[in-house]
Design a protein around this motif. Structure first.
Motif, PDB file in Angstrom:
ATOM      1  N   ASP A 172      32.512  38.175  53.916  1.00 37.69           N
ATOM      2  CA  ASP A 172      33.537  38.473  52.789  1.00 37.69           C
ATOM      3  C   ASP A 172      33.304  38.186  51.428  1.00 37.69           C
ATOM      4  OD1 ASP A 172      35.100  39.068  55.240  1.00 37.69           O
ATOM      5  OD2 ASP A 172      35.907  36.824  55.346  1.00 37.69           O
ATOM      6  N   VAL A 173      31.901  37.890  51.020  1.00 36.58           N
ATOM      7  CA  VAL A 173      31.602  37.601  49.752  1.00 36.58           C
ATOM      8  C   VAL A 173      30.610  38.866  49.372  1.00 36.58           C
ATOM      9  CG1 VAL A 173      30.586  36.086  48.009  1.00 36.58           C
ATOM     10  CG2 VAL A 173      31.734  34.985  49.884  1.00 36.58           C
ATOM     11  N   PRO A 174      31.335  39.823  48.895  1.00 42.63           N
ATOM     12  CA  PRO A 174      30.400  41.209  48.824  1.00 42.63           C
ATOM     13  C   PRO A 174      29.453  41.181  47.307  1.00 42.63           C
ATOM     14  CG  PRO A 174      32.733  41.715  48.101  1.00 42.63           C
ATOM     15  CD  PRO A 174      32.510  40.134  48.527  1.00 42.63           C
ATOM     16  N   GLN A 175      29.946  40.391  46.453  1.00 41.44           N
ATOM     17  CA  GLN A 175      29.340  40.179  45.303  1.00 41.44           C
ATOM     18  C   GLN A 175      29.252  38.756  44.678  1.00 41.44           C
ATOM     19  OE1 GLN A 175      27.394  42.735  43.654  1.00 41.44           O
ATOM     20  NE2 GLN A 175      26.587  41.161  42.450  1.00 41.44           N
ATOM     21  N   SER A 206      20.883  36.229  48.303  1.00 41.84           N
ATOM     22  CA  SER A 206      19.701  37.484  48.603  1.00 41.84           C
ATOM     23  C   SER A 206      20.680  38.553  48.094  1.00 41.84           C
ATOM     24  CB  SER A 206      19.605  37.659  50.264  1.00 41.84           C
ATOM     25  OG  SER A 206      18.853  38.777  50.445  1.00 41.84           O
ATOM     26  N   ASN A 207      19.929  39.575  47.746  1.00 45.28           N
ATOM     27  CA  ASN A 207      20.659  41.148  47.580  1.00 45.28           C
ATOM     28  C   ASN A 207      20.594  41.900  48.643  1.00 45.28           C
ATOM     29  OD1 ASN A 207      17.940  41.638  47.887  1.00 45.28           O
ATOM     30  ND2 ASN A 207      18.233  43.670  46.799  1.00 45.28           N
ATOM     31  N   PRO A 289      17.402  35.386  40.045  1.00 39.01           N
ATOM     32  CA  PRO A 289      17.287  36.535  39.828  1.00 39.01           C
ATOM     33  C   PRO A 289      18.756  37.006  39.211  1.00 39.01           C
ATOM     34  CG  PRO A 289      16.261  36.589  41.698  1.00 39.01           C
ATOM     35  CD  PRO A 289      16.916  35.253  41.452  1.00 39.01           C
ATOM     36  N   GLU A 290      18.953  37.319  38.028  1.00 40.20           N
ATOM     37  CA  GLU A 290      20.238  37.751  37.340  1.00 40.20           C
ATOM     38  C   GLU A 290      20.937  38.965  37.865  1.00 40.20           C
ATOM     39  OE1 GLU A 290      21.241  36.074  33.216  1.00 40.20           O
ATOM     40  OE2 GLU A 290      19.110  35.529  33.116  1.00 40.20           O
ATOM     41  N   ASN A 291      22.044  38.689  38.146  1.00 38.18           N
ATOM     42  CA  ASN A 291      23.007  40.048  38.298  1.00 38.18           C
ATOM     43  C   ASN A 291      22.398  40.853  39.667  1.00 38.18           C
ATOM     44  OD1 ASN A 291      24.813  39.690  36.099  1.00 38.18           O
ATOM     45  ND2 ASN A 291      22.904  40.584  34.904  1.00 38.18           N
TER      46      ASN A 291
END
Length: 443
Positions: A172-175, A206-207, A289-291
């Motif tokens: 539920d935390v996509p971004q 993580s991405n 690692p930004e963004n």
């Protein structure tokens, strides 16, 4: 699967039964502290008098292996209860004393220099209130195993994370935004001087949206072993560069590990900071690692199966964590759900002092500013009780500013709105947590 706390001692009337059958896990889960204390006294008397060989053998099977017949000290699990007008999950003492409470939790006097400020826009909150005991939490995903449990007779729920290769994450935390905070409570059981130096719980950013490491990531690992002071480990990974951070930060969190530590993490663009209770252990300016990061994940490992356990609850992810002082000065009003209270009461949780400290700094800087403090609750309970509770909580915040920081009480007024002005849906844990808030308004 047995997931309840296996009390090191059983009530004396159950000793004979223990010889012939395995004790039901759910029954042990409901053994209250009163029964546990009675059992401790019974066992102490039997050890002292050594009444019979059979009794001694029974006791030896219950006591910790290798303890030499002496019970190893172990924190009795504590829980504040499941009242929905609460945030966080740690027991604590009087809100205005400087002493350590009977539960071992430090009071807000100790936290008065705590500089963590939680985010003010909630993205995710879960205390497992809507999950059934024995189920895996509905709002999480895993490729391992785990389930929701209660401790003793408290309705507060925890998720047990089973050691191994399993990953636990929140779909539920996509971004994740540029600036955010993560908070949660940990409960451990069975940790002693034989616990592995590599045992612990890790949080990973993580991405990757599922179970893989991801090309971009950052992590912090909390050790739980007791025979030495083991490092808190931090790592990151950037695609094309590999690990730019891979280090052990000297720390001694052994006592905290046994006393339900509250973990606070702040990400401000590339900066990464970590607090265990009121103490900051990690502050790395260029680690994240930004963004790039999108997922919050957990992992536990190297615990002894059936003996050592790790649980978490009250996970909160919130956007922000920025300087509220500037916002209050420029906009004349702020609202925050980062000031936490004990269940159904106006006792301020110590980890809330970062925000209250910032409010004090605004008042200290500009002597012309007066503030109105307004409390809000969610909709659980009666209108009358929630109105009263919201006013008491506002008064507690005022009292902290006056008694801890010396603010002139004449500069502060209080009010409460109860459940009458919700900012989110009261039918979900997220919404309820957002509605439990405190406002500061310049007068």
């Amino acid at each position: 699967m047995k997931t309840s706390f296996l009390g090191k001692i059983l009530f004396c009337s159950l000793i004979a039964f223990a010889f012939s059958t395995n004790t039901n896990a759910q029954f042990l889960k409901k053994l209250g502290k009163k029964a546990e204390r009675a059992a401790e006294r019974t066992i102490e008397r039997r050890v002292e008098h050594e009444t019979s060989k059979k009794t001694d053998q029974a006791l030896d099977s219950i006591l910790e292996p290798g303890s030499g017949g002496k019970k190893q000290p172990q924190q009795t699990p504590q829980s504040t209860g499941g009242n929905t007008n609460t945030q966080g999950g740690q027991p604590n003492g009087s809100p205005n004393s400087g002493s350590v409470s009977s539960s071992g939790q430090k009071s807000i006097q100790i936290y008065s220099k705590f500089d963590f400020v939680p985010g003010d826009k909630q993205l995710f909150f879960d205390d497992f209130a809507n999950d059934f005991i024995g189920d895996f939490p509905a709002r999480w995903n895993t490729n391992g195993s785990g389930e929701v449990v209660t401790i003793d007779e408290s309705p507060q729920k925890w998720m047990e994370l089973i050691p191994g290769y399993g990953i636990y994450y929140i779909p539920d935390v996509p971004q994740l935004p540029e600036e955010y905070t993560i908070e949660f409570d940990i409960l451990t059981y069975g940790m002693d001087n034989k616990t592995s130096s590599t045992a612990g719980i890790g949080l990973y950013l993580s991405n990757d949206p599922n179970f893989k490491d991801g090309d971009y990531r950052a992590s912090v690992w909390f050790p739980v072993g007791q025979y030495g002071a083991f490092d808190i480990r931090v790592q990151n990974h950037i695609k094309g560069e590999g690990r730019t951070i891979n280090n052990g930060i000297r720390a001694d969190i052994r006592k905290a590990v046994l006393n339900q530590p509250h973990i606070s993490i702040a990400v401000n663009k590339a900066r990464f900071r970590v607090w265990v209770n009121e103490k900051k252990y990690v502050d790395i300016p260029r680690m994240i690692p930004e963004n790039r990061l999108t997922s919050v994940k957990f992992h536990v490992n190297n615990l002894k199966d059936g003996k050592e356990k790790i649980f978490i609850t009250n996970l909160k992810v919130a956007e922000g964590g920025v300087d509220l002082r500037r916002k209050l000065i420029s906009e004349g009003k702020i609202s925050t759900n980062g000031i936490l209270f004990d269940a159904g009461s106006a006792n301020i949780k110590p980890e809330s002092m970062g925000i209250i400290r910032q409010i004090y700094q605004v008042l200290q800087q500009d002597g012309s500013i007066n503030l109105k403090i307004v409390g809000h609750t969610d909709s659980d309970g009666s209108d009358e009780n929630n109105m009263s509770l919201s006013k008491k909580r506002a008064a507690s915040v005022k009292n902290a500013l006056v008694s801890i920081y010396g603010v002139d009480s004449n500069r502060l007024t209080v009010d409460g709105k109860g459940e009458s002005e919700p900012v989110a849906d009261n039918n979900s844990p997220d919404g309820k947590a957002q509605n439990r808030r405190v406002e500061f308004i310049k007068q």
